[in-house]
Design a protein around this motif. Structure first.
Motif, PDB file in Angstrom:
ATOM      1  N   ASP A 196      44.854  49.217  49.422  1.00 48.72           N
ATOM      2  CA  ASP A 196      45.005  47.895  50.324  1.00 48.72           C
ATOM      3  C   ASP A 196      43.962  46.988  49.560  1.00 48.72           C
ATOM      4  N   ASN A 197      43.049  47.645  48.895  1.00 51.59           N
ATOM      5  CA  ASN A 197      42.260  46.530  47.965  1.00 51.59           C
ATOM      6  C   ASN A 197      42.980  46.251  46.949  1.00 51.59           C
ATOM      7  N   ILE A 198      43.700  47.042  46.233  1.00 58.20           N
ATOM      8  CA  ILE A 198      44.688  46.746  44.981  1.00 58.20           C
ATOM      9  C   ILE A 198      45.611  45.455  45.491  1.00 58.20           C
ATOM     10  N   SER A 199      46.193  45.499  46.614  1.00 60.09           N
ATOM     11  CA  SER A 199      46.950  44.414  47.089  1.00 60.09           C
ATOM     12  C   SER A 199      46.125  43.171  47.186  1.00 60.09           C
ATOM     13  N   LEU A 200      44.918  43.317  47.850  1.00 61.94           N
ATOM     14  CA  LEU A 200      44.047  42.043  47.930  1.00 61.94           C
ATOM     15  C   LEU A 200      43.601  41.279  46.673  1.00 61.94           C
ATOM     16  N   ILE A 201      43.083  42.372  45.753  1.00 68.22           N
ATOM     17  CA  ILE A 201      42.962  41.814  44.373  1.00 68.22           C
ATOM     18  C   ILE A 201      44.035  41.141  43.786  1.00 68.22           C
ATOM     19  N   SER A 202      45.159  41.609  43.874  1.00 64.38           N
ATOM     20  CA  SER A 202      46.378  40.954  43.373  1.00 64.38           C
ATOM     21  C   SER A 202      46.610  39.524  43.973  1.00 64.38           C
ATOM     22  N   THR A 203      46.712  39.627  45.410  1.00 65.80           N
ATOM     23  CA  THR A 203      46.677  38.356  46.134  1.00 65.80           C
ATOM     24  C   THR A 203      45.658  37.157  45.743  1.00 65.80           C
ATOM     25  N   GLY A 204      44.489  37.817  45.663  1.00 65.34           N
ATOM     26  CA  GLY A 204      43.375  36.749  45.468  1.00 65.34           C
ATOM     27  C   GLY A 204      43.348  36.003  44.051  1.00 65.34           C
ATOM     28  N   ILE A 205      43.672  36.953  43.100  1.00 69.59           N
ATOM     29  CA  ILE A 205      43.790  36.536  41.787  1.00 69.59           C
ATOM     30  C   ILE A 205      44.977  35.518  41.768  1.00 69.59           C
ATOM     31  N   ASN A 225      44.752  49.716  35.972  1.00 66.14           N
ATOM     32  CA  ASN A 225      44.389  51.149  35.547  1.00 66.14           C
ATOM     33  C   ASN A 225      44.138  51.926  36.735  1.00 66.14           C
ATOM     34  N   ILE A 226      43.282  51.603  37.813  1.00 64.90           N
ATOM     35  CA  ILE A 226      43.019  52.605  38.892  1.00 64.90           C
ATOM     36  C   ILE A 226      44.320  52.924  39.677  1.00 64.90           C
ATOM     37  N   ALA A 227      45.273  52.028  39.624  1.00 67.99           N
ATOM     38  CA  ALA A 227      46.522  52.407  40.407  1.00 67.99           C
ATOM     39  C   ALA A 227      47.608  52.910  39.374  1.00 67.99           C
ATOM     40  N   GLY A 228      47.256  53.297  38.211  1.00 72.75           N
ATOM     41  CA  GLY A 228      48.081  53.966  37.317  1.00 72.75           C
ATOM     42  C   GLY A 228      49.406  53.096  36.945  1.00 72.75           C
ATOM     43  N   GLY A 229      49.263  51.942  36.882  1.00 77.73           N
ATOM     44  CA  GLY A 229      50.166  50.889  36.496  1.00 77.73           C
ATOM     45  C   GLY A 229      51.116  50.408  37.334  1.00 77.73           C
ATOM     46  N   ASP A 230      51.060  50.947  38.636  1.00 79.81           N
ATOM     47  CA  ASP A 230      51.612  50.456  39.914  1.00 79.81           C
ATOM     48  C   ASP A 230      51.003  49.576  40.702  1.00 79.81           C
ATOM     49  N   THR A 231      51.414  49.640  42.148  1.00 78.35           N
ATOM     50  CA  THR A 231      50.693  49.070  43.081  1.00 78.35           C
ATOM     51  C   THR A 231      50.070  49.668  44.045  1.00 78.35           C
ATOM     52  N   SER A 232      50.202  51.124  43.815  1.00 81.79           N
ATOM     53  CA  SER A 232      49.402  51.967  44.988  1.00 81.79           C
ATOM     54  C   SER A 232      48.327  52.916  44.266  1.00 81.79           C
ATOM     55  N   ALA A 233      47.557  53.574  44.712  1.00 75.77           N
ATOM     56  CA  ALA A 233      46.668  54.456  43.949  1.00 75.77           C
ATOM     57  C   ALA A 233      46.726  55.716  44.599  1.00 75.77           C
ATOM     58  N   ASN A 234      47.067  56.799  44.064  1.00 74.38           N
ATOM     59  CA  ASN A 234      47.176  58.256  44.837  1.00 74.38           C
ATOM     60  C   ASN A 234      45.812  59.026  44.086  1.00 74.38           C
ATOM     61  N   SER A 235      45.737  60.241  44.766  1.00 70.54           N
ATOM     62  CA  SER A 235      44.761  60.890  44.250  1.00 70.54           C
ATOM     63  C   SER A 235      44.539  61.246  42.827  1.00 70.54           C
ATOM     64  N   CYS A 236      45.859  61.594  42.198  1.00 65.53           N
ATOM     65  CA  CYS A 236      45.974  61.666  40.588  1.00 65.53           C
ATOM     66  C   CYS A 236      45.551  60.612  39.960  1.00 65.53           C
TER      67      CYS A 236
END
Length: 260
Positions: A196-205, A225-236
């Motif tokens: 959710d935060n990754i989405s907000l970061i993208s929107t905010g920037i 980097n924290i999302a592994g190059g996409d728009t969501s972050a899983n455990s890996c």
């Protein structure tokens, strides 16, 4: 990773957002003041915030906005967006975020790499309060028709909140702001909130209009980097990212059998 870029655009945005409200160049809060008493209370809250008395500022602004300290993001604010943004600033400050230090680090004429970008935030938030930062994120997210400054503020808050969530999930950071260990998995509450935060970061920037400034560039890099190059972050994604930040942490490197 980062070349030196002009600090002026990002500094002007943040300066306007967090400081110009008390500089006397007209009263930008005139449109929200029902009477002189409310206006005086707002000006006093700004002065208290500028002095770093974040708890007093939070309490004063909660009162002005008609919100509850127990759950400040559940009610409907009775104040305008500028005051909500100010309340979010007070929560961010109380959580430990020092914007000037972050700006200074982001503006270094050096290649700081992933670890350096992460510790821009994590070194300031070793003992930070995640709930305060979460409150700031939610308050800013709920603002309709955000200004560029408020979009930037949301991106910064969401980045800091992500770092705090990770800190709590790994059991804390060392004195350098790095994880000493990386767990074998992260629960879905953690990964969903980070996503959710990754989405907000993208929107905010995007909404800030200054995506190529020092700080926003660093935030974008961390987000990617924290999302592994996409728009969501899983455990890996989280495990691999934290091991890239601190390869000597217990649990690193991530076994290929766990995360192909």
């Amino acid at each position: 990773m980062l070349a030196s870029k002009s600090i002026l655009p990002i500094f002007l945005f943040l300066s306007f957002l967090f400081y110009s409200m008390s500089m006397g160049c007209g009263n930008i809060f005139e449109d929200m003041a029902d009477d002189s008493t409310k206006e005086a209370q707002l000006e006093e809250a700004q002065m208290v915030l500028d002095k770093g008395d974040y708890t007093t500022a939070v309490n004063m602004l909660l009162s002005l906005c008609g919100l509850s300290a127990a759950d400040p993001t559940s009610g409907t604010p009775t104040c305008d967006n500028a005051t909500i943004s100010l309340l979010a600033s007070a929560y961010m400050g109380r959580a430990g975020l020092d914007l000037i230090k972050i700006i200074d680090t982001a503006a270094q004429d050096t290649t700081i790499g992933q670890q350096g970008i992460f510790t821009e935030f994590s070194s300031l938030l070793i003992n930070g309060n995640e709930q305060d930062m979460e409150n700031a994120v939610k308050l800013l997210k709920n603002i309709q028709g955000k200004t560029p400054e408020q979009n930037l503020q949301m991106a910064v808050a969401a980045t800091a909140d992500t770092v705090l969530i990770v800190r709590d999930a790994v059991g804390g950071f060392n004195s350098s702001g790095l994880p000493n260990s990386v767990p074998s998995s992260f629960n879905t509450t953690t990964t969903n909130t980070v996503t959710d935060n990754i989405s907000l970061i993208s929107t905010g920037i995007s909404g800030s209009g200054i995506a190529n400034a020092d700080l926003t560039s660093d935030i974008s890099t961390l987000q990617t980097n924290i999302a592994g190059g996409d728009t969501s972050a899983n455990s890996c994604d989280l495990r691999k990212y934290l091991c890239s930040v601190n390869p000597t942490a217990t649990g690193c490197p991530v076994p290929i059998t766990d995360c192909p």
